[in-house]
Design a protein around this motif. Structure first.
Motif, PDB file in Angstrom:
ATOM      1  N   ARG A 313       0.819  -1.212   0.000  1.00 40.79           N
ATOM      2  CA  ARG A 313       0.000   0.000   0.000  1.00 40.79           C
ATOM      3  C   ARG A 313       0.853   1.262   0.000  1.00 40.79           C
ATOM      4  O   ARG A 313       0.564   2.204  -0.724  1.00 40.79           O
ATOM      5  CB  ARG A 313      -0.929  -0.001   1.222  1.00 40.79           C
ATOM      6  CG  ARG A 313      -1.780   1.249   1.341  1.00 40.79           C
ATOM      7  CD  ARG A 313      -2.788   1.135   2.477  1.00 40.79           C
ATOM      8  NE  ARG A 313      -3.520   2.373   2.690  1.00 40.79           N
ATOM      9  CZ  ARG A 313      -4.523   2.792   1.944  1.00 40.79           C
ATOM     10  NH1 ARG A 313      -4.931   2.060   0.927  1.00 40.79           N
ATOM     11  NH2 ARG A 313      -5.141   3.922   2.202  1.00 40.79           N
ATOM     12  N   GLY A 314       1.922   1.277   0.776  1.00 37.72           N
ATOM     13  CA  GLY A 314       2.753   2.472   0.861  1.00 37.72           C
ATOM     14  C   GLY A 314       3.728   2.640  -0.276  1.00 37.72           C
ATOM     15  O   GLY A 314       4.455   3.637  -0.331  1.00 37.72           O
ATOM     16  N   PRO A 397      -1.733   7.769   2.049  1.00 30.52           N
ATOM     17  CA  PRO A 397      -0.833   6.739   2.571  1.00 30.52           C
ATOM     18  C   PRO A 397       0.643   7.044   2.379  1.00 30.52           C
ATOM     19  O   PRO A 397       1.492   6.310   2.868  1.00 30.52           O
ATOM     20  CB  PRO A 397      -1.227   5.502   1.751  1.00 30.52           C
ATOM     21  CG  PRO A 397      -1.704   6.066   0.454  1.00 30.52           C
ATOM     22  CD  PRO A 397      -2.413   7.347   0.831  1.00 30.52           C
TER      23      PRO A 397
END
Length: 459
Positions: A313-314, A397
């Motif tokens: 996700r990051g 994020p």
């Protein structure tokens, strides 16, 4: 029949067991290896089938080629068929395969982590810091010299120009024409809330569209516009796909992938876009298509909701990691003599400005932060670009900062924490080992200093 005595038979069985064991270990290692070398990411060759579409011949030495620039929204390398990322579910995209078989794919192409700065960089040939187009919602300065204006003011051949689909550089649908683009038709926003019910924007007029699939509509607009041209043309076709809202297209003929998860829908949207690209290419008369240079590019990495290994996700869209900035770039068609070749040159989206101008026979094309890579379409030579640069403001994020790379090393600067990260991206594509945490070798220190100096020049 050959007969073995017991001793020989026992030895034979042992040898068989050893061979099977070695082969099994090899396949287990291959399947589970997390090595993130850049060489593991890319495929050097695409199998060329005997299908009729691969046999199409594009012309060489065309003096006034048409240019078709196709931009996919939110399609990173993990979603690209020719990039062999481990543990990836790939879309079936035969028309994209056709382009890879008939051209060059650039493995180290960089965009910005978000769509607006990437589109502005293509339009102006400038970095986002120079145009103040750093994030979605920023508005392009109408005093900028657009690529379309540059071509027609500096070239020897007038080009008809259109931008069809996603604009996302302002909310006024009249702005593209104010920047010298002959025709605009599409949606100025970042995405479509509903791909079947959305707002068409043209000449400052908004029209509600119902039961007309956005990907199909943009393709129809491109078909209509191209078929009405009588002079060389440059068509910038910007799909919203595969930007959210994620969905399964209602027309089942547009895709082959099955499933109902978010990732499945994302894959189906990409396949539908590929189907429509094929319909567009088939609609162009053969002689016209043979004289057309086709560029396919993504605008940033895959969204975190559907990003695949090795991107978390990051490290997906919105981030400065490879999952946010490394995008597919394929050039095929007229005057592209390299076929089914892979190129590791450093390319950034600002370079599309100079390259397209060069394709359109503009002589003084390398301006701003843009360097033409047109020579790479016919020769495997060293490209002039030594560094690639990208940046992003803090968003959701991901942290804000900038990144710059040379052929082996990549520097990421986290402005939020005021921390630097250095990666050997030739051998660590997934960016798992921060070299800056340890003692840098002389080579690594020299690379770090050079990367930092390049970033300071731009910033």
């Amino acid at each position: 029949m050959v007969k073995f005595n017991k001793k020989k038979k026992h030895i034979f069985i042992q040898v068989q067991f050893i061979i099977i064991f070695i082969i099994t270990c090899y396949f287990i290692f291959f399947a589970t290896s997390c090595s993130a070398s850049a060489n593991d990411i890319m495929v050097d060759n695409i199998d060329v089938s005997e299908e009729k579409d691969t046999l199409f011949t594009y012309h060489q030495n065309v003096q006034k080629p048409n240019v078709l620039l196709i931009i996919a929204d939110d399609m990173g390398m993990d979603a690209t068929p020719y990039a062999t990322l481990l543990s990836s579910i790939k879309p079936t995209m035969p028309n994209l395969d056709h382009l890879t078989q008939n051209g060059v794919r650039f493995n180290n192409a960089w965009a910005y982590p978000l769509c607006t700065p990437t589109r502005a960089s293509i339009l102006t040939g400038k970095h986002a810091v120079s145009t103040n187009m750093l994030s979605p919602g920023d508005v392009i300065n109408l005093n900028e010299t657009s690529l379309q204006t540059f071509i027609n003011n500096n070239g020897t051949t007038p080009y008809a120009t259109a931008l069809l689909g996603k604009w996302h550089l302002s909310t006024n649908s009249s702005d593209p024409e104010k920047l010298g683009i002959d025709s605009y038709k599409g949606n100025t926003r970042g995405g479509l809330n509903d791909y079947y019910n959305w707002t068409l924007q043209e000449d400052g007029i908004n029209t509600s569209i119902t039961n007309y699939y956005g990907t199909t509509a943009y393709t129809d607009y491109a078909i209509d516009w191209i078929n009405n041209q009588t002079e060389p043309w440059f068509c910038w076709l910007a799909y919203n796909a595969a930007h959210s809202t994620f969905h399964t297209p209602k027309d089942e003929s547009l895709y082959t992938h099955e499933g109902s998860s978010t990732l499945d829908m994302y894959i189906q949207m990409l396949e539908a876009m590929d189907t429509e690209i094929g319909r567009l290419l088939n609609s162009i008369p053969p002689d016209e298509l043979a004289n057309t240079t086709i560029i396919f590019v993504g605008d940033n990495g895959t969204p975190s909701q559907v990003a695949q290994s090795p991107f978390s996700r990051g490290k997906a869209k919105g981030s400065l990691y490879n999952g946010g900035v490394n995008i597919p770039l394929i050039v095929a068609g007229a005057n592209v003599s390299r076929k089914n070749e892979s190129d590791d040159s450093l390319i950034q989206t600002t370079d599309l400005f100079a390259t397209i101008a060069d394709i359109c026979n503009v002589t003084n094309h390398d301006i701003n932060e843009s360097i033409s890579f047109k020579p790479l379409l016919s020769q495997s030579i060293k490209h002039a670009r030594q560094f690639s640069f990208s940046e992003v403001l803090a968003n959701g994020p991901s942290f804000g900062g900038y990144t710059v790379r040379n052929h082996q090393y990549k520097l990421i600067y986290n402005e939020d924490l005021q921390e630097s990260y250095l990666f050997d991206v030739m051998n660590d594509y997934a960016e798992t080992i921060n070299l800056y945490d340890g003692n840098l070798s002389d080579e690594e220190q020299n690379a770090f200093d050079a990367l930092q100096a390049e970033a300071s020049r731009i910033k």
